[in-house]
Scaffold this active site. Structure first.
Site, PDB file in Angstrom:
ATOM      1  N   GLU A   1       0.816  -1.218   0.000  1.00 55.61           N
ATOM      2  CA  GLU A   1       0.000   0.000   0.000  1.00 55.61           C
ATOM      3  C   GLU A   1       0.848   1.265   0.000  1.00 55.61           C
ATOM      4  OE1 GLU A   1      -0.546  -2.582   1.935  1.00 55.61           O
ATOM      5  OE2 GLU A   1      -2.639  -3.203   1.765  1.00 55.61           O
TER       6      GLU A   1
ATOM      7  N   PHE B   1     -11.972  -6.834  13.984  1.00 54.94           N
ATOM      8  CA  PHE B   1     -10.906  -7.362  13.154  1.00 54.94           C
ATOM      9  C   PHE B   1     -10.499  -6.303  12.127  1.00 54.94           C
ATOM     10  CE2 PHE B   1      -9.609  -9.653   9.241  1.00 54.94           C
ATOM     11  CZ  PHE B   1      -8.380 -10.102   9.725  1.00 54.94           C
ATOM     12  N   GLN B   2      -9.210  -6.026  12.051  1.00 55.11           N
ATOM     13  CA  GLN B   2      -8.637  -5.029  11.135  1.00 55.11           C
ATOM     14  C   GLN B   2      -9.246  -3.649  11.306  1.00 55.11           C
ATOM     15  OE1 GLN B   2      -8.489  -6.837   7.153  1.00 55.11           O
ATOM     16  NE2 GLN B   2      -6.469  -7.606   7.708  1.00 55.11           N
TER      17      GLN B   2
ATOM     18  N   LYS C   1     -17.775  -0.111   5.891  1.00 59.20           N
ATOM     19  CA  LYS C   1     -18.239  -1.158   4.982  1.00 59.20           C
ATOM     20  C   LYS C   1     -19.755  -1.106   4.778  1.00 59.20           C
ATOM     21  CE  LYS C   1     -17.757  -6.019   3.859  1.00 59.20           C
ATOM     22  NZ  LYS C   1     -17.164  -7.316   4.215  1.00 59.20           N
TER      23      LYS C   1
ATOM     24  N   MET D   1      24.411   8.063   1.385  1.00 63.01           N
ATOM     25  CA  MET D   1      24.285   9.366   2.030  1.00 63.01           C
ATOM     26  C   MET D   1      24.597   9.271   3.525  1.00 63.01           C
ATOM     27  SD  MET D   1      23.956  12.475   1.465  1.00 63.01           S
ATOM     28  CE  MET D   1      23.073  13.119   0.042  1.00 63.01           C
TER      29      MET D   1
END
Ligand SMILES: Cc1cc2nc3c(=O)[nH]c(=O)nc-3n(C[C@H](O)[C@H](O)[C@H](O)COP(=O)(O)OP(=O)(O)OC[C@H]3O[C@@H](n4cnc5c(N)ncnc54)[C@H](O)[C@@H]3O)c2cc1C
Ligand SMILES: Cc1ncc(C[n+]2csc(CCOP(=O)(O)OP(=O)(O)O)c2C)c(N)n1
Lengths: 579, 175
Positions: free
Chosen positions: A50, A112-113, A162, A481
């Site tokens: 993501e 959940f999630q 949802k 760097m």
């Protein structure tokens, strides 16, 4: 009016707002969206993480100026977006992020999630929404795009529960929106501000234009060039501004700041009128603030009032869109040209001459080698190949700075760099987004070996979407760097910087079904590059470069920009420029 | 230095979080924050008192103004705004000094809102200084418990910089 589900309304709304592609990754609560997507014409590009969905959306946005769209599921999907959102926020890039949220009935119950996406993304976005009513969805998407693109651009996140995705509502396709009472846009400068600016500009003896990302986001390149020509003033770009003025223009100096050129940094130190256009006086540009442009009066043009006086007090602040302001200024400058006396004009021409001489005498330079490929040499060759009109994305580190120094752009929106946040792992996914946006253009990702290791999964996206991007890994076997800072400021106590076990590029590429190769000796470099760019598909080229090279000039953090280190100690006793 | 900020904000979910976030992410400690709806129920007014350095103030106001839900933000620190705070003070007091407490209350125009055999609860409004004075006085009578509302501020008539909704033009007329 037709009744549509929330998921349908979402996709219709995205299409209505002009989205051509969504970079995303599915999951539990976004299943209703993906079900609609199954036979919807909107293009979805399945990334491999993501974070890369936001970077790709940024790549799309940076290339086009339109909002890039990304999508993730609730919980881990949404939290994975965070780095990318902050990246877009720091660089003022328009992105619309869609996330799924657990059903309203479960919010707050550690479902959940479930993650508090609305709370987590608050400080990572320009604005965010939690949609709990399907009837508000269409309007919210419209607002999100409007806020992302208008004024100072930035990321906007829309979190959708949802149950909203499943609920039905009438959808008219209208882009209706209530007025946003708290959202003010100041685009046109006030006439008084314009007059005062014109006076300021003609009064200057040693004017200097410091132009940045605001030029790119307002599409002010043409106006900028004209402005610099009317004033006969030299111009330097920030890392974010590269391409705003064509690099070949005689008034153009180079990038300024920590790794800017001698001429750019000495110029800004000695100017008496500093004209900041769409810049935010970042500490990588100003160095020590009290020694930054010490003799200059400052004119600052920015669309965000909060930028005026933030780091450096402006003697004259003009709030407005850079393009609109420059248009007005150019008109007035053309009309008032006669104001500039002969004597002052002479002084100004001498100043311009002085800057050009400094630029000629102190170009970006390095010691060539016939044994190893010098990174700067690689950049020069890539500059030739890019030809000033390819899209070049970079990652973060030494290669980023060398690319900024050596690549020359003829137009805006060709150069993409994670500049404000400096997020490693940006270059490759940004190239994905850029290629989706501009399939006809050559897209080159120049990345370090460290950053590339963070992006390897996106080879999958590149392969399965057959995106012919060229990935050039500037491989110095270290986190270059960080190594440079350890060498210069930590007594060469090199700690945890070796990127060992770098994969074989051709095998790695082959395992994804694309082509790749490696090159290590200077005499093979041209052939290797030619081969990579002749290949019609994507190509991964691993270029083994001199590992101990440092980026110069360098202004030590917190130092004055006039006191930059020009070259390595080994070549000369520390050369200190300045007065 | 204390900064007094008055804000007109859209009464939307998350508005408070956004405003507070601008302060907290910069490490400013919020001393008090009050918020309630205006006559137009879609708008709220917030008054914030925070410890902010002189140099930080202009930037803070601008960064709060920049929030999409903030209609207007003004700095009232230097202005002659009306500032009021409400306190509920419970003082535990011995039998023989109860009358004296009542006298103190009168001087400060505090109301007794609850009484028990060994305590009084006073309600008082006023400036911070007035409240502090009363509280320290009452502490000489016995243990004190108190709750303060935090400062509310309203610019004086001529300097009313917040476009506060008025009855005449309010959304009330729309129902
Ligand atoms: C390793 C590393 C090294 C770096 N070294 C350097 C260096 O040497 N030199 C350098 O310059 N940078 C360097 N940077 C980048 C630096 O950190 C900043 O990101 C950069 O300087 C900011 O550029 P900017 O001022 O153009 O602002 P941006 O971040 O591009 O911001 C744009 C500004 O324009 C305004 N704006 C937006 N839209 C408009 C509009 N329509 N009209 C008017 N104004 C608008 C915004 O409000 C904002 O103030 C480095 C970064 C990294 C990671
Ligand atoms: C996500 C992230 N982690 C850490 C850093 C700190 N950092 C800045 S540059 C750099 C080294 C990058 O090494 P490499 O990708 O090999 O590029 P090089 O500097 O060698 O060109 C690191 C670790 C960062 N910018 N981003």
């Amino acid at each position: 009016m037709a009744l549509l589900s929330g998921a349908q309304i979402l996709l219709e709304s995205l299409a209505r707002e002009g989205a051509e592609a969504v970079f995303g990754y599915p999951g539990g609560v976004t299943l209703p969206i993906y079900d609609v997507l199954y036979d919807h014409p909107l293009r979805h590009v399945l990334v491999r993480h993501e974070q890369n969905a936001v970077f790709a959306a940024e790549g799309y946005a940076r290339a086009t100026g339109k909002a890039g769209v990304c999508m993730a599921t609730s919980g881990p999907g949404a939290t994975n977006l965070t780095t990318g959102l902050v990246d877009a926020l720091m660089d003022s890039i328009p992105v619309v992020a869609i996330t799924g949220q657990v059903p309203q009935a479960l919010i707050g119950r550690d479902a959940f999630q479930e993650a508090d996406t609305f709370g987590i993304s608050r400080s990572a976005t320009k604005h965010n929404y939690l949609v709990k009513d399907v009837r508000e969805l269409s309007q919210t998407i419209h607002e999100a795009f409007y806020i992302a693109i208008s004024g100072r651009p930035g990321p906007v996140l829309v979190d959708i529960t949802k149950d909203v995705l499943l609920a039905e509502a009438p959808y008219s396709g209208q882009q209706a929106m209530e007025p946003l009472r708290g959202y003010r846009l100041e685009v046109e400068p006030t006439p008084e501000a314009v007059e005062r600016a014109v006076e300021f500009l003609w009064n200057a003896e040693r004017p200097y234009i410091y132009a940045g990302g605001g030029i790119i986001s307002s599409g002010a390149s043409e106006e900028l060039v004209r402005f610099s020509e009317l004033l006969e003033a030299p111009l330097a770009h920030t890392v974010m501004g590269l391409g705003g003025m064509p690099a070949g223009h005689p008034n153009y100096i180079s990038m300024l700041g920590m790794h800017g050129s001698y001429a750019a940094n000495l110029g800004i130190t000695h100017c008496d009128a500093l004209i900041g256009l769409g810049v935010r006086f970042d500490d990588r540009v100003t160095g020590r603030l009290d020694k930054f442009a010490p003799d200059a009066k400052v004119l600052h043009v920015d669309i965000d009032p909060a930028e005026i006086n933030k780091n450096r007090r402006a003697d004259l602040g003009v709030v407005g869109d850079a393009r609109a302001v420059l248009k007005r200024l150019n008109e007035r400058l053309a009309e008032t040209r006669g104001t500039l006396g002969k004597k002052r004009r002479q002084t100004r021409l001498a100043w311009m001459q002085h800057i050009r001489e400094m630029k000629r005498e102190h170009p970006f330079c390095y010691q060539g080698s016939s044994e190893e490929i010098k990174p700067q040499c690689l950049m020069e060759k890539l500059d030739e190949i890019a030809g000033g009109d390819s899209i070049v994305t970079v990652d973060v580190g030494q290669h980023q700075m060398w690319a900024a120094q050596y690549l020359r752009f003829n137009a805006p929106r060709l150069w993409q760099s994670s500049s404000g946040l400096g997020s490693m792992g940006f270059g490759v996914p940004a190239a994905v987004g850029a290629k989706v946006a501009c399939p006809e253009r050559q897209v080159i990702a120049i990345v370090g070996d460290g950053g590339f290791m963070m992006s390897i999964p996106e080879l999958g996206t590149i392969a399965s979407n057959r995106l012919p991007v060229k990935i050039i890994v500037m491989n110095n076997n270290t986190l270059g760097m960080v190594r440079q800072w350890q060498e210069l400021f930590y007594d060469k106590r090199y700690s945890e910087i070796d990127i060992t076990s770098f994969p074989d590029a051709s095998l790695l590429a082959a395992s994804f079904g694309i082509t790749g190769g490696s090159v290590a000796s200077p005499e093979d470099l041209d052939d290797a590059l030619q081969h990579a760019f002749a290949e019609p598909g994507p190509y991964l080229l691993n270029v083994q470069v001199a590992p101990e090279e440092c980026v110069y000039p360098m202004v030590p953090a917190g130092g004055a920009v006039s006191e930059m280190i020009l070259q390595p100690e080994s070549q000369a006793a520390e050369a200190v420029a300045g007065d | 230095m204390q900064q007094l900020i008055s804000l007109l904000v859209e009464n939307k979910a998350g508005a408070l979080m956004r405003v507070a976030g601008v302060l907290t992410s910069r490490g400013y400690n919020i001393e008090s924050l009050t918020v309630a709806k205006t006559i137009d129920p879609t708008l709220s007014i917030m008054t914030i008192v925070a410890e902010v350095s002189e140099q930080g103030r202009e930037l803070l106001i601008k960064q709060i103004s920049r929030l999409v839900n903030v209609v207007k933000a003004v700095d009232l620190s230097e202005s002659r705004a009306v500032r009021r705070e409400l306190a509920l003070i419970k003082v535990f007091v011995e039998e023989n000094r109860r009358a004296a407490v009542l006298t103190e209350a009168q001087v400060f125009r505090a109301h007794i809102v609850d009484a028990s055999p060994n305590s009084y609860t006073l309600e008082v409004t006023g400036s911070q200084d007035k409240l502090n004075a009363l509280i320290s006085l009452l502490r000489s009578y016995g243990p004190v418990e108190m709750i303060r509302s935090g400062t509310m501020a309203m610019a004086r008539a001529k300097h009313n910089k917040l476009p506060v909704p008025r009855f005449s033009e309010s959304a009330l007329s729309d129902g």
